[in-house]
Design an enzyme around this catalytic site. Structure first.
Site, PDB file in Angstrom:
ATOM      1  N   ARG A  23       0.841  -1.207   0.000  1.00 17.50           N
ATOM      2  CA  ARG A  23       0.000   0.000   0.000  1.00 17.50           C
ATOM      3  C   ARG A  23       0.874   1.254   0.000  1.00 17.50           C
ATOM      4  O   ARG A  23       0.364   2.355  -0.176  1.00 17.50           O
ATOM      5  CB  ARG A  23      -0.851   0.052   1.272  1.00 17.50           C
ATOM      6  N   ARG A  44     -13.174   8.594   0.687  1.00 12.89           N
ATOM      7  CA  ARG A  44     -12.491   7.290   0.655  1.00 12.89           C
ATOM      8  C   ARG A  44     -11.717   7.130  -0.653  1.00 12.89           C
ATOM      9  O   ARG A  44     -10.598   6.625  -0.661  1.00 12.89           O
ATOM     10  CB  ARG A  44     -13.516   6.151   0.785  1.00 12.89           C
TER      11      ARG A  44
HETATM   12  P1  AMP Z   1      -8.642  -3.559   3.473  1.00 13.58           P
HETATM   13  O1  AMP Z   1      -9.599  -4.663   3.777  1.00 13.58           O
HETATM   14  O2  AMP Z   1      -7.595  -3.942   2.462  1.00 13.58           O
HETATM   15  O3  AMP Z   1      -9.315  -2.263   3.130  1.00 13.58           O
HETATM   16  O4  AMP Z   1      -7.825  -3.284   4.808  1.00 13.58           O
HETATM   17  C1  AMP Z   1      -8.470  -2.860   5.995  1.00 13.58           C
HETATM   18  C2  AMP Z   1      -7.531  -1.978   6.794  1.00 13.58           C
HETATM   19  O5  AMP Z   1      -6.348  -2.707   7.142  1.00 13.58           O
HETATM   20  C3  AMP Z   1      -7.016  -0.756   6.052  1.00 13.58           C
HETATM   21  O6  AMP Z   1      -7.907   0.321   6.127  1.00 13.58           O
HETATM   22  C4  AMP Z   1      -5.712  -0.466   6.780  1.00 13.58           C
HETATM   23  O7  AMP Z   1      -5.939   0.185   8.015  1.00 13.58           O
HETATM   24  C5  AMP Z   1      -5.197  -1.862   7.079  1.00 13.58           C
HETATM   25  N1  AMP Z   1      -4.310  -2.353   6.000  1.00 13.58           N
HETATM   26  C6  AMP Z   1      -4.575  -3.309   5.081  1.00 13.58           C
HETATM   27  N2  AMP Z   1      -3.535  -3.506   4.256  1.00 13.58           N
HETATM   28  C7  AMP Z   1      -2.576  -2.642   4.666  1.00 13.58           C
HETATM   29  C8  AMP Z   1      -1.259  -2.342   4.215  1.00 13.58           C
HETATM   30  N3  AMP Z   1      -0.726  -2.972   3.165  1.00 13.58           N
HETATM   31  N4  AMP Z   1      -0.561  -1.393   4.893  1.00 13.58           N
HETATM   32  C9  AMP Z   1      -1.072  -0.750   5.938  1.00 13.58           C
HETATM   33  N5  AMP Z   1      -2.306  -0.979   6.412  1.00 13.58           N
HETATM   34  C10 AMP Z   1      -3.063  -1.912   5.787  1.00 13.58           C
END
Ligand code: AMP
Length: 227
Positions: free
Chosen positions: A93, A171
């Site tokens: 990310r 978002r």
């Molecule tokens: P997602 O389901 O991919 O939207 O992930 C949910 C939450 O997990 C995100 O809003 C971030 O807070 C955290 N997250 C997921 N992937 C990452 C990543 N690669 N780096 C940092 N935080 C992450």
């Protein structure tokens, strides 16, 4: 016998871009292992692991998990998938995460779902609910008989805060700001493969054809129907 190199792929796309649907189809047709950082974090949170407890404090505030924690978690998970083709979802990310990933393996391709923000906004804001019953309507797929009112009670429908246009815009802007440098990073390396369109079903055949140049279709039935 020549063994083809294992596929190391990343999929990127904003919320509402159809990333979940496309990932599921890739898994079904090409039998790749799918590693989603969000799923992994949620699993850790549910099991109340050390990482999970830490992650929760960040996620609850809508913040990203620090790079070192995230990278350690994902790379250790990837070690177990050494012998498989894999598809990463939600990771990297940040550019720091992409660099850390590069140090341990060579990424072959980054599939980028390039769906116009206006299309996504329409999709994500199409959901309206009847709060008392929890009935859900979708203005595109299952609209109420009378606009803005519940079919059964005639009461007004509302939008969840998350589905309101201003929240959705925020978002999408956050995604854009966050991931643009990562997309650029991969573009400069010549790894970015963008698939543009407004409908998942129209984008998918192109992704399917592209991956077919790398992997055989392992799905049981209708092997020549890319759906
Ligand atoms: P997602 O389901 O991919 O939207 O992930 C949910 C939450 O997990 C995100 O809003 C971030 O807070 C955290 N997250 C997921 N992937 C990452 C990543 N690669 N780096 C940092 N935080 C992450």
């Amino acid at each position: 016998m020549v063994v083809p190199p294992l596929l190391r792929a990343v999929i990127m796309g904003p919320p509402g871009s159809g990333k979940g649907t496309v990932s599921a189809r890739i898994i079904k047709h090409f039998g790749v292992k799918h590693l989603s950082s969000g799923d992994l974090l949620r699993d850790n949170m549910q099991k109340k692991t050390e990482v999970g407890i830490l992650a929760k404090s960040y996620i609850d505030q809508g913040r990203l998990i620090p790079d070192d924690i995230m990278t350690r978690l994902m790379l250790s998970e990837l070690k177990g998938l050494d012998q498989y083709n894999w598809l990463l979802d939600g990771f990297p990310r940040t550019v720091a995460q992409a660099e850390a990933l590069d140090k341990t393996c060579q990424i072959d391709t980054v599939i980028d779902l390039d769906v116009p923000f206006e299309t996504i906004k329409r999709r994500l804001t199409a959901r309206w609910i009847h709060p008392a019953s929890g009935r859900v309507y979708n203005l595109e797929f299952s609209p109420p008989k009378v606009q803005g009112t519940d079919d059964i009670t005639g009461e007004p429908l509302v939008q969840r805060d998350d589905d309101k246009p201003e929240t959705v815009t925020k978002r999408l802007q956050a995604y854009d700001a966050q991931t643009k440098p990562v997309l650029e990073y991969y573009r400069e390396k010549g790894l970015l493969k963008s698939f543009s369109g407004t409908e998942t079903n129209k984008i998918w055949p192109h992704i399917y054809a592209f991956l077919l140049t790398r992997l055989p279709d392992v799905s049981q039935k209708d092997a020549d129907t890319p759906r």
